[in-house]
Design an enzyme around this catalytic site. Structure first.
Site: not given
Length: 537
Positions: A200, A206, A261-262, A347
Site C-alpha cells: 500500500k 521487506e 491488509g489482512r 492481528e
C-alpha cells in the site's frame, strides 16, 4: 458498549459453567437429536457444533449477550461503511470488494473499475500479448509482498491448484531473508518473468528490499531501465513511489484505506490468484465470499455461522481458560489456511484496551495454530488428546474428493471424523483396564499401563464441511472466518481493524539497522547492544 454489561455477562457465563456437570458423552446420551439441534448451514458450508460443551441454556445465554453487545448494530455498521475502525477514523469495507451485480455505491464503483483493469491485465498476460524486454511472452509471475499482501493470495493459489493456467507459473516472495528471493528466481528466465510489487505504501521494508533486488536482477539480465515497466506492476496507493521505481501509471492497481491488509485478497492484492487460476475462478471466489456476507447480514443469530462460531470461541476463552484454538483443515491444498487465519485472528484480536481505550479486565485474543490433516495427527494431536490443557479445535473437511484417488479421500474423511470423535469420547481408566486385560496383560502390567492409556475426552470441537474445494466454497469459508473474527471483536468490545503493536518493531528495526553501520546508542538495553556486537564481530 459499557464495560459493566460485558463483565457482568462474563460473570454470568462463569457462574453457569460452575453450576453444571459437563460431559459430552452424557449430553449426547440425553439428546439423540443433539447433532441436528446444534448444526447450521449456509453458502455451501455445513457446521456441526454439537461436540461442544454447550447446553441449550448455555447457547441462550450467549445469544442474549450478543444482543446486549449490540452485535446486530455492529454488523450493520460494518456493512454500511460506518467508520467502525474508530482509532483510524475509517470504515472497514472489505465486503464491498466482493459485491455482485451492478455497483450502487462510490466504493463499489471504484471496485468495479479496478476489476475491469485487473481483467484486462490478466487477459493480456495469459494470452501471451504481454511480453518482456526480449519480446518473449511472460511465463512466470512473482508476487512480492508480505503479511496480507502475501498470505491470502499464496494460500488461495495453493488451495485452487486444479484451476492453475498452463501458460503461467505464479510464485511468491515475502521474507526479508534474501534466500527467499534468490531461491525463487534462481531457475527463472528474467526476460519471461513479471513481478507484482504489492505494498500500500510502497515502502514496506521487506517488500521494498525484495523489489529493489528483483529490479537489479532484471536489469543485470539485459533489461534497459526504460523497459522495466514490462516486468513490474504494482498494487499500491503511493503512485509517485511506484512511478519512480519504473512502473507505468496504467500498471498501478489501487489500494484503499478502507481495506485492511489482512482483508485485502479480495482486492487487486488478489492479482496472483486471477493470474494463476484465471479471472473467472477469481470471480467465483468473490461470489462465494459475497454469499457468506449475505448470510452474515440476514440470518438470525441462532442460525448464523460466523456468530455461532464466535460465541462458542468466546465461551471457551472467557469461562474455560482456553488460550488457544487448533484449526485442522483435512485437505492438503489448505495447508496454508492456518497461517492465513493466524494473521486474520491474532492481528485483529491481540488487543489490551476497549474501543474506548479502557484496559481490558478479561482475556482478548487466542493463539491460533494448526496444520493440515492427517499430517497433524502424527505431530501435535497427542497434546490435544492427553495434554493437560483443554484446546478447542475446528475441523475443516471437504465432501468431494480433491483428487482422482477416491479411496484415499475416504480414508482422509475417516481420519477427520475419528479424531473429533476421539476428542469427544476419550478412554476411561476402566476401559483402559478392560482393553489391557482382554489382550492378555498381567494384573501388574494392567495396573501400571492403564493410567498411561487413559484419554480424558470431553474435548470440544467444531466440524465444518464444504461441498467442494472450489473457488466459490473457498470464498465462503474465508469470509466465514473473517466475520467470526469481527463478531468476536465486537463481543470483546475492541477494535479488530488496527494493529498498533506491529508498528513498534518496524520503528526499532530501522534504528538497529542504522546501528549496524554506525555507533550503538548508549541508552540501549544491554542485551540488544551485546547481541549486535556479537553479530558484528
Amino acid at each position: 458498549m459499557d464495560a459493566l454489561p460485558l463483565t457482568a455477562a462474563i460473570a454470568k457465563l462463569q457462574q453457569h459453567q460452575k453450576q453444571h456437570h459437563w460431559s459430552l458423552r452424557e449430553l449426547f446420551a440425553e439428546s439423540p437429536e443433539r447433532a441436528q439441534q446444534f448444526s447450521a448451514s449456509a453458502a455451501g458450508l455445513y457446521l456441526d457444533y454439537s461436540k461442544n460443551l454447550l447446553r441449550e441454556d448455555t447457547l441462550a445465554l450467549l445469544l442474549e449477550y450478543a444482543e446486549t453487545a449490540n452485535l446486530k448494530q455492529s454488523i450493520n455498521d460494518l456493512l454500511s461503511g460506518t467508520n467502525i475502525n474508530n482509532t483510524e477514523h475509517r470504515p472497514a469495507l472489505h465486503t464491498a470488494l466482493r459485491f455482485q451485480g451492478e455497483p450502487t455505491t462510490e466504493h463499489e464503483q471504484a471496485v468495479a473499475e479496478c476489476r475491469a483493469q485487473m481483467k484486462a491485465f490478466v487477459e493480456r498476460v495469459l494470452s501471451g500479448e504481454w511480453t518482456g524486454f526480449s519480446g518473449k511472452a511472460i511465463r512466470h509471475v512473482v508476487n512480492i509482498g508480505i503479511g496480507g499482501s502475501d498470505l491470502g493470495p499464496r494460500m488461495v493459489c495453493e488451495a485452487l491448484r486444479p484451476w492453475h493456467q498452463e501458460a503461467l507459473d505464479v510464485h511468491f516472495v515475502a521474507n526479508i531473508d534474501g534466500a527467499d528471493l534468490s531461491d525463487t528466481i534462481a531457475a527463472l528466465p528474467a526476460d519471461e518473468t513479471l513481478f507484482i510489487v504489492a505494498s500500500k505504501s510502497f515502502s514496506t521494508l521487506e517488500t521494498r528490499q525484495n523489489a529493489l533486488s528483483a529490479r537489479q536482477w532484471v536489469m543485470d539480465a539485459g533489461c534497459k531501465e526504460s523497459e522495466l515497466e514490462k516486468h513490474f506492476v504494482a498494487v499500491s496507493s503511493n503512485i509517485t513511489a511506484a512511478l519512480d521505481f519504473g512502473i507505468a501509471a496504467q500498471n498501478i492497481f489501487p489500494m484503499w484505506d478502507w481495506v485492511g491488509g489482512r482483508y485485502s485478497l479480495w482486492s487487486a492484492i488478489g492479482l496472483p490468484i486471477a493470474l494463476a487460476c484465471g479471472f473467472e475462478a477469481y470471480s467465483e471466489l468473490l461470489a462465494g465470499a459475497n454469499a457468506m456476507d449475505t448470510h452474515f447480514a440476514e440470518a438470525p443469530f441462532e442460525q448464523n455461522l460466523p456468530v455461532l462460531m464466535a460465541l462458542i470461541h468466546f465461551w471457551y476463552r472467557q469461562t474455560w481458560g482456553a488460550g488457544s484454538l487448533a484449526v485442522l483443515p483435512y485437505a492438503q491444498r489448505l495447508a496454508k489456511f492456518p497461517a492465513w487465519l493466524q494473521q486474520l485472528d491474532m492481528e485483529s484480536l491481540g488487543k489490551r484496551v476497549t474501543r474506548d481505550a479502557q484496559p481490558l479486565t478479561y482475556p482478548s485474543g487466542s493463539v491460533i495454530w494448526g496444520a493440515e490433516g492427517s499430517n497433524g495427527q502424527h505431530s501435535f494431536h497427542q497434546l490435544l488428546h492427553q495434554g493437560t490443557d483443554m484446546i478447542p479445535a475446528d475441523f475443516v473437511a471437504i465432501k468431494e474428493p480433491t483428487s482422482e484417488l477416491k479411496e484415499q479421500h475416504r480414508w482422509l474423511l475417516a481420519c477427520c471424523l475419528s479424531q473429533s470423535q476421539a476428542l469427544l469420547q476419550g478412554k476411561s481408566l476402566a476401559e483402559a483396564r478392560q482393553e489391557l486385560e482382554a489382550s492378555g496383560h498381567t494384573h501388574k502390567e494392567v495396573h501400571h499401563l492403564a493410567p498411561h492409556k487413559v484419554i480424558p475426552g470431553n474435548r470440544p470441537s467444531n466440524t465444518l464441511i464444504a461441498e467442494k474445494l472450489d473457488p466459490f466454497h473457498l470464498g465462503s469459508l474465508l469470509a466465514l472466518y473473517e466475520h467470526k473474527v469481527f463478531t468476536f471483536g465486537t463481543l470483546l468490545d475492541i477494535n479488530p481493524f488496527d494493529q498498533w503493536g506491529v508498528e513498534l518493531g518496524k520503528v526499532l528495526g530501522n534504528a538497529v539497522h542504522d546501528a549496524i553501520e554506525g555507533d550503538i546508542p548508549a541508552d540501549w538495553d544491554g542485551s540488544t547492544a551485546n547481541l549486535l556486537k556479537m553479530l558484528l564481530k
